[in-house]
Structures are given as C-alpha cells and as structure tokens.
Scaffold this motif. Structure first.
Motif, mmCIF file in Angstrom:
data_model
loop_
_atom_site.group_PDB
_atom_site.id
_atom_site.type_symbol
_atom_site.label_atom_id
_atom_site.label_comp_id
_atom_site.label_asym_id
_atom_site.label_seq_id
_atom_site.Cartn_x
_atom_site.Cartn_y
_atom_site.Cartn_z
ATOM 1 N N SER A 117 1.207 -1.307 -0.628
ATOM 2 C CA SER A 117 0.315 0.137 0.088
ATOM 3 C C SER A 117 0.410 1.393 -0.077
ATOM 4 O O SER A 117 0.286 2.473 -0.428
ATOM 5 C CB SER A 117 -1.104 0.082 1.143
ATOM 6 N N ALA A 118 1.763 1.315 0.630
ATOM 7 C CA ALA A 118 3.081 2.983 0.694
ATOM 8 C C ALA A 118 3.496 2.843 -0.395
ATOM 9 O O ALA A 118 3.410 3.630 -1.088
ATOM 10 C CB ALA A 118 3.690 2.234 2.333
ATOM 11 N N ALA A 119 3.843 1.609 -0.541
ATOM 12 C CA ALA A 119 4.282 1.633 -2.374
ATOM 13 C C ALA A 119 4.026 1.786 -3.704
ATOM 14 O O ALA A 119 3.957 2.981 -3.975
ATOM 15 C CB ALA A 119 5.173 0.063 -2.842
ATOM 16 N N LEU A 120 2.449 1.749 -3.705
ATOM 17 C CA LEU A 120 1.110 2.320 -4.022
ATOM 18 C C LEU A 120 1.328 3.912 -4.239
ATOM 19 O O LEU A 120 1.167 4.959 -4.796
ATOM 20 C CB LEU A 120 -0.062 1.249 -4.277
ATOM 21 N N ALA A 121 0.925 4.026 -2.971
ATOM 22 C CA ALA A 121 0.831 5.715 -2.335
ATOM 23 C C ALA A 121 1.817 6.807 -2.826
ATOM 24 O O ALA A 121 2.029 7.941 -3.565
ATOM 25 C CB ALA A 121 0.504 5.604 -0.716
ATOM 26 N N ALA A 122 3.450 5.926 -2.781
ATOM 27 C CA ALA A 122 4.197 6.834 -3.568
ATOM 28 C C ALA A 122 4.635 6.513 -4.662
ATOM 29 O O ALA A 122 5.529 7.177 -5.260
ATOM 30 C CB ALA A 122 5.715 6.131 -2.418
ATOM 31 N N GLY A 123 4.004 5.697 -5.813
ATOM 32 C CA GLY A 123 4.209 5.914 -6.666
ATOM 33 C C GLY A 123 6.059 4.721 -7.348
ATOM 34 O O GLY A 123 6.505 5.296 -8.364
ATOM 35 N N PRO A 201 5.069 9.192 2.459
ATOM 36 C CA PRO A 201 6.447 8.682 1.479
ATOM 37 C C PRO A 201 5.924 10.894 1.501
ATOM 38 O O PRO A 201 4.863 11.292 1.007
ATOM 39 C CB PRO A 201 5.820 8.275 1.115
ATOM 40 N N LEU A 202 7.284 11.276 1.262
ATOM 41 C CA LEU A 202 7.136 12.283 1.083
ATOM 42 C C LEU A 202 7.718 12.905 -0.536
ATOM 43 O O LEU A 202 7.738 14.659 -0.634
ATOM 44 C CB LEU A 202 8.039 13.744 1.789
ATOM 45 N N ASN A 203 7.855 12.103 -1.158
ATOM 46 C CA ASN A 203 8.006 12.023 -2.402
ATOM 47 C C ASN A 203 7.427 13.379 -3.369
ATOM 48 O O ASN A 203 8.009 13.919 -4.316
ATOM 49 C CB ASN A 203 8.782 10.945 -2.938
ATOM 50 N N LYS A 204 6.208 13.193 -3.484
ATOM 51 C CA LYS A 204 5.556 13.995 -4.557
ATOM 52 C C LYS A 204 4.727 15.010 -3.601
ATOM 53 O O LYS A 204 5.662 16.849 -4.335
ATOM 54 C CB LYS A 204 4.073 13.240 -4.078
ATOM 55 N N LEU A 205 5.440 15.709 -2.466
ATOM 56 C CA LEU A 205 5.700 17.126 -1.854
ATOM 57 C C LEU A 205 6.415 17.200 -2.709
ATOM 58 O O LEU A 205 6.613 18.671 -2.736
ATOM 59 C CB LEU A 205 5.171 16.768 -0.386
ATOM 60 N N VAL A 206 8.185 17.082 -2.344
ATOM 61 C CA VAL A 206 8.666 17.302 -2.823
ATOM 62 C C VAL A 206 9.081 17.505 -4.303
ATOM 63 O O VAL A 206 9.560 18.321 -4.345
ATOM 64 C CB VAL A 206 9.988 16.422 -2.144
ATOM 65 N N ARG A 207 8.644 16.793 -5.062
ATOM 66 C CA ARG A 207 8.223 16.842 -6.424
ATOM 67 C C ARG A 207 8.062 18.331 -6.684
ATOM 68 O O ARG A 207 7.892 19.444 -7.725
ATOM 69 C CB ARG A 207 7.901 15.527 -7.226
ATOM 70 N N GLU A 208 6.848 18.026 -6.145
ATOM 71 C CA GLU A 208 6.047 19.548 -6.028
ATOM 72 C C GLU A 208 6.451 20.928 -5.658
ATOM 73 O O GLU A 208 6.874 22.515 -7.050
ATOM 74 C CB GLU A 208 4.228 19.523 -5.708
#
Length: 339
Positions: A117-123, A201-208
């Motif tokens: 589930s966490a991997a899916l959320a993080a992509g 997972p913070l990667n989407k925040l960081v990417r934005e």
C-alpha cells in the motif's frame, strides 16, 4: 582525543553524536570515497550522464505496529523519503526480510500488505529482495531492509555547500508525533487519538516544490533519528554556518509537548517519519510556503529559523524570553529502536 569504545552501545544507533562517532571512526576510514563523504540521506551518482540517487536503510522498530503505521509502511516511506531528500524522484526499491522463527504468518502478511500500500501511494515498485529466517531469539520478530534508486530532478542541486547566511529554515509540520506514537504503544500508554505517527511518503510534496522553484531550495532533510536538533546540527556543520531557531515558531502539538514534559523528553530530539526540513533563499519564502501548504502533508508548514554566520557549525534557539541557548546534537538515545 577520541577513544574507541570496547563495545557498541544502543546509543550508537541513535542518529546522534555516538552514531556520528561510529561512522567517522569506524566506517568512513574503511570505505572512504567522494560519494560517501557527502553523508547525505542517500548517495548522488552520475552514470552515463544520468543523475541518480541511491539509498538504503534498515528498520528495527519496536513495536512492529503502532498508531498510524507499522514496520512495513515505515520501511517503504523511509527509503522513499531519503531519496526525495536528495532531490530525486524515487523509482524502484528492494526489500530484505530477516524473520525470526515463530513469527505469526498472518502478521507477516499484514506487514507485506502495508508495504504494498505504501509503495502504491509513493508511486514506486518493489522489484527485488531477499528473505532469511533465523532461529528463535536471534532477532526480535522481524527486521526489514529497503534500498532504493531514483532519478534526480532536472535543475535541482541539494547540497549543504549551497546553504548560506540569510536563508530561511522551514519545516513541513508538527514535530515529534512519530516518536510519541511509538512510545505510547510500546509502554501501553493511553494518549489522545490525534497523536499518531506521521509516517508518510514525502516524494510527491518534494516533487511539487522542486518542479515549481528548483533554484530556491538549497537543502532538504527529513528529521528522523535524533530529530530536528540533530539534523540541523548536521547541516550547520556541513555548511559551516550557524542556524538560529525561534522557539515560539517550532510546531509541537500541545499533547506531544505535555507528554514530553511529563517524561522528560525534549521534542527537538524526537524522531519524525513524515516531515521535511527545507532551507530556501529568503525571497522565495512565501512562494515555498504556499506550495507546501497545498499538500495535505504540509498544511502546517512554517518558518522556524534563519541561517546565520554565527555560531559557525552550531544551532541556537532564541527563547520566548529573548535569550539564546545552544542546541547540541543528541548525545545518547532518548527513545531506542524508534525506526
């Protein structure tokens, strides 16, 4: 003069000063190379013109399940976040399991489902791994190692050498929730329902953030083991600058602060698993805050301090009564096995 310990202590895994001594005097001399010497959350590599980030971490949290998460979610989010702190878009992870004989199979299934589930959320995709089973008593139920690789975003240069006086220190939200949530479950404490781990997972925040203003951000770090204070001390030492925090600006939930006062903890040293420290050029303050606050993981993002010339390599806290006190790196271990 440094004196090597006769035996490794629990505090050597704290992420604080003892951990730094272990790395500096045991590990770096054996494996020293330019990539490792950066000592960031992950290695930054250039291969055939492609800029990549690579990171690995092991998870031994006790208990394995806690409010807001479990060891599986923590393992995925932790490595995803380490890659994001390098300015990278995480792509692929590995997963290694060291399982104690006798672990309930249903519990292992639950943890694996949480990782999925966490991997899916993080992509990200978990594309390789390993499993070992050891005799009863050799480990505490289950340990997990994850490693990951990601692609560094175009135009991004996250480097302590870019941290200069006059820049601003921003944090994405309330501090200490993870450590207090784990501790409450470990010791059977009844705490308010809103105190749950911030593991995410913070990667989407960081990417934005990095897509919108790549040049504005000079440093990213997630304040995990050792908390905010230790992480900022690492940045200050690497950059050769001072950092001054505003005590009344550091966000800590009243409930977490109350627990800390009762048990003698300092929230500045508590571990977090879903927060990011962002150091930015001052003129981008409002733009960076606006971008961060649009993300659900950073709705409470705020400015907590400033990079200064003095004290070089140190962190100071401007108290609510106007004084300054030095905030050192974590010396020992407030809460062991928190991640």
């Amino acid at each position: 003069m440094y004196k090597a310990p006769e035996r490794i202590l629990l505090g050597h895994g704290s992420g604080g000063r003892l951990s730094h001594d272990l790395i500096k005097h045991f590990i770096l001399p054996a494996f020293a190379n330019p990539v490792l010497s950066e000592l960031h959350d992950g290695a930054r590599l250039t291969i055939d013109g492609a800029r990549l980030a690579f990171s690995t971490d092991s998870y031994v949290v006790k208990p394995r399940f806690f409010p807001g998460g479990d060891i599986g979610k923590l393992a995925v989010c932790g490595t995803v976040n380490d890659l994001a702190m390098c300015g990278a878009e995480p792509l692929y992870l590995s997963a290694g399991f060291i399982v104690e004989e006798g672990l309930p199979a249903g519990e292992l299934q639950q943890i694996i489902a949480s990782m999925q589930s966490a991997a899916l959320a993080a992509g990200v995709a978990i594309v390789t791994g390993d499993t070992k089973v050891v005799e009863k008593g050799a480990v505490d139920g289950l340990y997990i190692n994850t490693a990951g690789i990601g692609r560094i975003l175009p135009g991004v240069d996250i480097d302590a050498r870019r941290v200069k006086p006059g820049q601003t220190v921003i944090v994405s939200g309330y501090l200490g929730d993870h450590a207090i949530a784990v501790m409450s479950e470990r010791h059977g404490l009844t705490l308010p329902a809103q105190i749950v781990s911030d593991c995410a997972p913070l990667n989407k925040l960081v990417r934005e953030l990095l897509t919108a203003v790549p040049a504005a951000v000079t440093m990213l770090r997630d304040p995990t083991r050792g908390g905010l204070a230790t992480t900022l001390n690492e940045i200050a030492a690497d950059a050769g600058v001072g950092i001054i925090l505003e005590e009344n600006a550091v966000p800590v939930r009243p409930e977490v602060q109350a627990v800390c006062e009762i048990l003698g903890f300092d929230p500045l040293y508590l571990a977090n698993e879903g927060k990011v420290i962002v150091i930015v050029e001052k003129e981008y303050n409002e733009q960076v805050l606006a971008i961060m606050r649009q993300n659900a993981l950073a709705g409470s993002a705020c400015i907590i301090g400033t990079v200064t010339e003095k004290p070089p390599g140190q962190v100071a806290l401007k108290t609510m009564v106007g004084g300054l006190r030095l905030v050192d790196m974590l010396a020992g271990e407030q809460l062991p096995r928190i991640c």
